[in-house]
Design a protein around this motif. Structure first.
Motif, PDB file in Angstrom:
ATOM      1  N   LEU A 289     127.850  81.533  82.000  1.00 35.23           N
ATOM      2  CA  LEU A 289     127.130  80.278  81.849  1.00 35.23           C
ATOM      3  C   LEU A 289     125.832  80.316  82.653  1.00 35.23           C
ATOM      4  N   TYR A 290     124.930  79.362  82.326  1.00 33.77           N
ATOM      5  CA  TYR A 290     123.589  79.350  82.894  1.00 33.77           C
ATOM      6  C   TYR A 290     123.255  77.960  83.429  1.00 33.77           C
ATOM      7  N   ARG A 291     122.407  77.964  84.443  1.00 34.50           N
ATOM      8  CA  ARG A 291     121.966  76.706  85.044  1.00 34.50           C
ATOM      9  C   ARG A 291     120.498  76.833  85.431  1.00 34.50           C
ATOM     10  N   GLY A 292     119.681  75.877  85.004  1.00 42.95           N
ATOM     11  CA  GLY A 292     118.262  75.900  85.348  1.00 42.95           C
ATOM     12  C   GLY A 292     117.988  75.116  86.619  1.00 42.95           C
ATOM     13  N   ILE A 293     117.197  75.695  87.519  1.00 42.34           N
ATOM     14  CA  ILE A 293     116.817  75.035  88.770  1.00 42.34           C
ATOM     15  C   ILE A 293     115.324  75.260  89.013  1.00 42.34           C
ATOM     16  N   ASN A 294     114.749  74.439  89.878  1.00 40.47           N
ATOM     17  CA  ASN A 294     113.324  74.564  90.169  1.00 40.47           C
ATOM     18  C   ASN A 294     113.028  75.401  91.405  1.00 40.47           C
ATOM     19  N   HIS A 295     113.844  75.241  92.444  1.00 44.77           N
ATOM     20  CA  HIS A 295     113.552  75.926  93.707  1.00 44.77           C
ATOM     21  C   HIS A 295     114.819  76.569  94.240  1.00 44.77           C
TER      22      HIS A 295
ATOM     23  N   GLY B  77     123.333  85.604  89.244  1.00 47.80           N
ATOM     24  CA  GLY B  77     122.080  86.281  88.975  1.00 47.80           C
ATOM     25  C   GLY B  77     120.961  85.253  88.917  1.00 47.80           C
ATOM     26  N   VAL B  78     119.778  85.618  89.386  1.00 46.65           N
ATOM     27  CA  VAL B  78     118.629  84.708  89.412  1.00 46.65           C
ATOM     28  C   VAL B  78     117.480  85.361  88.667  1.00 46.65           C
ATOM     29  N   THR B  79     117.055  84.727  87.565  1.00 50.68           N
ATOM     30  CA  THR B  79     115.983  85.281  86.758  1.00 50.68           C
ATOM     31  C   THR B  79     115.055  84.161  86.311  1.00 50.68           C
ATOM     32  N   THR B  80     113.946  84.567  85.692  1.00 55.09           N
ATOM     33  CA  THR B  80     113.024  83.627  85.050  1.00 55.09           C
ATOM     34  C   THR B  80     112.796  84.109  83.630  1.00 55.09           C
ATOM     35  N   LEU B  81     112.439  83.173  82.750  1.00 53.21           N
ATOM     36  CA  LEU B  81     112.127  83.562  81.377  1.00 53.21           C
ATOM     37  C   LEU B  81     110.777  84.246  81.315  1.00 53.21           C
TER      38      LEU B  81
ATOM     39  N   ARG C 196     118.423  76.889  76.804  1.00 53.79           N
ATOM     40  CA  ARG C 196     118.645  75.500  77.183  1.00 53.79           C
ATOM     41  C   ARG C 196     118.502  75.326  78.698  1.00 53.79           C
ATOM     42  N   ALA C 197     119.021  76.270  79.457  1.00 55.22           N
ATOM     43  CA  ALA C 197     118.922  76.198  80.916  1.00 55.22           C
ATOM     44  C   ALA C 197     117.472  76.220  81.377  1.00 55.22           C
ATOM     45  N   ASP C 198     116.616  76.925  80.630  1.00 50.98           N
ATOM     46  CA  ASP C 198     115.212  77.028  81.002  1.00 50.98           C
ATOM     47  C   ASP C 198     114.502  75.679  80.948  1.00 50.98           C
ATOM     48  N   GLU C 199     115.034  74.742  80.198  1.00 51.47           N
ATOM     49  CA  GLU C 199     114.421  73.418  80.097  1.00 51.47           C
ATOM     50  C   GLU C 199     114.546  72.628  81.397  1.00 51.47           C
ATOM     51  N   PHE C 200     115.437  73.058  82.285  1.00 52.57           N
ATOM     52  CA  PHE C 200     115.727  72.293  83.497  1.00 52.57           C
ATOM     53  C   PHE C 200     115.171  72.934  84.763  1.00 52.57           C
ATOM     54  N   GLY C 201     114.428  74.036  84.644  1.00 57.45           N
ATOM     55  CA  GLY C 201     113.848  74.628  85.840  1.00 57.45           C
ATOM     56  C   GLY C 201     113.212  75.973  85.572  1.00 57.45           C
ATOM     57  N   ASP C 202     112.454  76.441  86.545  1.00 53.08           N
ATOM     58  CA  ASP C 202     111.749  77.711  86.412  1.00 53.08           C
ATOM     59  C   ASP C 202     112.658  78.912  86.660  1.00 53.08           C
ATOM     60  N   TYR C 203     113.734  78.684  87.399  1.00 53.04           N
ATOM     61  CA  TYR C 203     114.689  79.757  87.680  1.00 53.04           C
ATOM     62  C   TYR C 203     115.984  79.504  86.908  1.00 53.04           C
ATOM     63  N   ILE C 204     116.599  80.584  86.468  1.00 52.97           N
ATOM     64  CA  ILE C 204     117.852  80.471  85.735  1.00 52.97           C
ATOM     65  C   ILE C 204     118.947  81.188  86.520  1.00 52.97           C
ATOM     66  N   LEU C 205     120.005  80.434  86.832  1.00 52.31           N
ATOM     67  CA  LEU C 205     121.182  81.028  87.457  1.00 52.31           C
ATOM     68  C   LEU C 205     122.141  81.456  86.357  1.00 52.31           C
ATOM     69  N   GLU C 206     122.636  82.667  86.464  1.00 55.87           N
ATOM     70  CA  GLU C 206     123.645  83.178  85.539  1.00 55.87           C
ATOM     71  C   GLU C 206     124.895  83.522  86.334  1.00 55.87           C
ATOM     72  N   ALA C 207     126.032  82.998  85.914  1.00 56.22           N
ATOM     73  CA  ALA C 207     127.264  83.213  86.676  1.00 56.22           C
ATOM     74  C   ALA C 207     128.449  83.392  85.748  1.00 56.22           C
ATOM     75  N   GLU C 208     129.404  84.170  86.216  1.00 55.60           N
ATOM     76  CA  GLU C 208     130.685  84.297  85.537  1.00 55.60           C
ATOM     77  C   GLU C 208     131.576  83.178  86.081  1.00 55.60           C
ATOM     78  N   ILE C 209     131.818  82.178  85.258  1.00 55.86           N
ATOM     79  CA  ILE C 209     132.539  80.988  85.684  1.00 55.86           C
ATOM     80  C   ILE C 209     134.015  81.096  85.295  1.00 55.86           C
ATOM     81  N   PRO C 210     134.913  80.980  86.268  1.00 50.22           N
ATOM     82  CA  PRO C 210     136.338  80.978  85.921  1.00 50.22           C
ATOM     83  C   PRO C 210     136.679  79.782  85.031  1.00 50.22           C
ATOM     84  N   LEU C 211     137.415  80.015  83.994  1.00 42.74           N
ATOM     85  CA  LEU C 211     137.791  78.935  83.083  1.00 42.74           C
ATOM     86  C   LEU C 211     138.586  77.847  83.806  1.00 42.74           C
TER      87      LEU C 211
END
Length: 281
Positions: free
Chosen positions: A195-201, A277-281, A232-247
């Protein structure tokens, strides 16, 4: 081997300042909130919920359609918590100063999706704290100082959100347990979702360890929004967090309740320590 897989973290434990010593779960917070748990999850069970509502889950086993199971679950919630007959639960509209009679689990979900720092979000964070022992780390800003005005504001939001409601935390207990039932139906052979999460800082987040340029160990808030769509995550910030989320750490996933929360491609994830993981588009 992937270069990212070669980084071995030194930090694996959930810090003491981010957890309670007791909770209402089969595992203590120090375990379920750890990095080791992210990598090797096991089922989480809230005390007594499955047993108390055994009739519901026995009925669900006989229903093959996911949509029909959701309808059955929502009907059970309405009858079990008197959501359509709040006067029978003791609610008196004439004596109530605050119109909280409709504050049920659905309103809490909608409130979180609309404002993750509102009073409904405070109720969710309080519920995670109580049930899983994970302390909230952010509500309108960092909550590191529990004597601060910001933390007192969080407590105020929590009190307003819970005031004059009918078993609201028990409703959330059953929502989590139902979500986990559905997760097992949808992903019978999986333990994680990417899963992914967009953040700004990124520096505003609690980085416990920087593994390399694109990977770190984060202490997440005790509940968080993620999506399965990187764009979709990119809409919420400049940085994208990618993580393996336990169900087992999902409280809500898209289409859990069809026709109730349309258009929200959101996964609600219980927090703790995560390798991301921390990346940008």
């Amino acid at each position: 081997m992937d270069e990212n897989k070669q980084s071995v973290p030194k930090t694996t434990s959930l810090p003491a300042y981010a957890r309670l010593s007791i909770n209402h779960c089969n595992l203590p917070a120090v375990i379920l909130g750890s990095l080791t748990f992210q990598q090797h999850p096991v089922p989480l069970m809230l005390d007594g919920v499955q047993e108390l509502h055994d009739e519901l889950f026995s009925c669900l086993q006989r229903v093959s359609s996911r949509q029909e199971r959701a309808i059955h679950f929502m009907d059970y919630m309405r009858s079990g918590f008197l959501l359509d007959n709040l006067d029978e639960a003791g609610f008196d509209a004439e004596q109530s100063r605050l119109k909280r009679d409709k504050a049920d689990y659905l309103r809490i979900l909608r409130g979180w999706m609309f404002d993750p720092d509102g009073k409904e979000a405070a109720v969710l964070k309080s519920w995670v704290e109580s049930r899983f022992g994970l302390l909230p780390r952010n509500h309108g800003g960092a909550l590191g100082d529990y004597s601060s005005a910001r933390y007192l504001a969080y407590l105020s939001d929590r009190a307003k959100g819970l005031y004059n409601t009918n078993g609201l935390e028990a409703q959330l207990d059953l929502l989590y347990t139902y979500c986990q039932y559905e997760v097992k139906q949808c992903y019978p052979s999986q333990t994680h979702l990417t899963l992914y999460r967009g953040i700004n800082h990124i520096k505003d987040h609690e980085i416990l360890e920087q593994l390399d340029k694109h990977q770190c160990i984060l202490l997440m808030n005790n509940i968080n929004s993620f999506t399965n769509q990187r764009e979709r995550a990119d809409e919420f910030g400049d940085y994208i967090l990618e993580a393996e989320i336990p169900l087992v750490k999902l409280l809500y996933l898209p289409d859990l309740l069809p026709d109730r929360l349309r258009g929200e491609n959101e996964y609600m994830v219980i927090g703790g320590v995560y390798r991301v993981g921390v990346t940008t588009l």
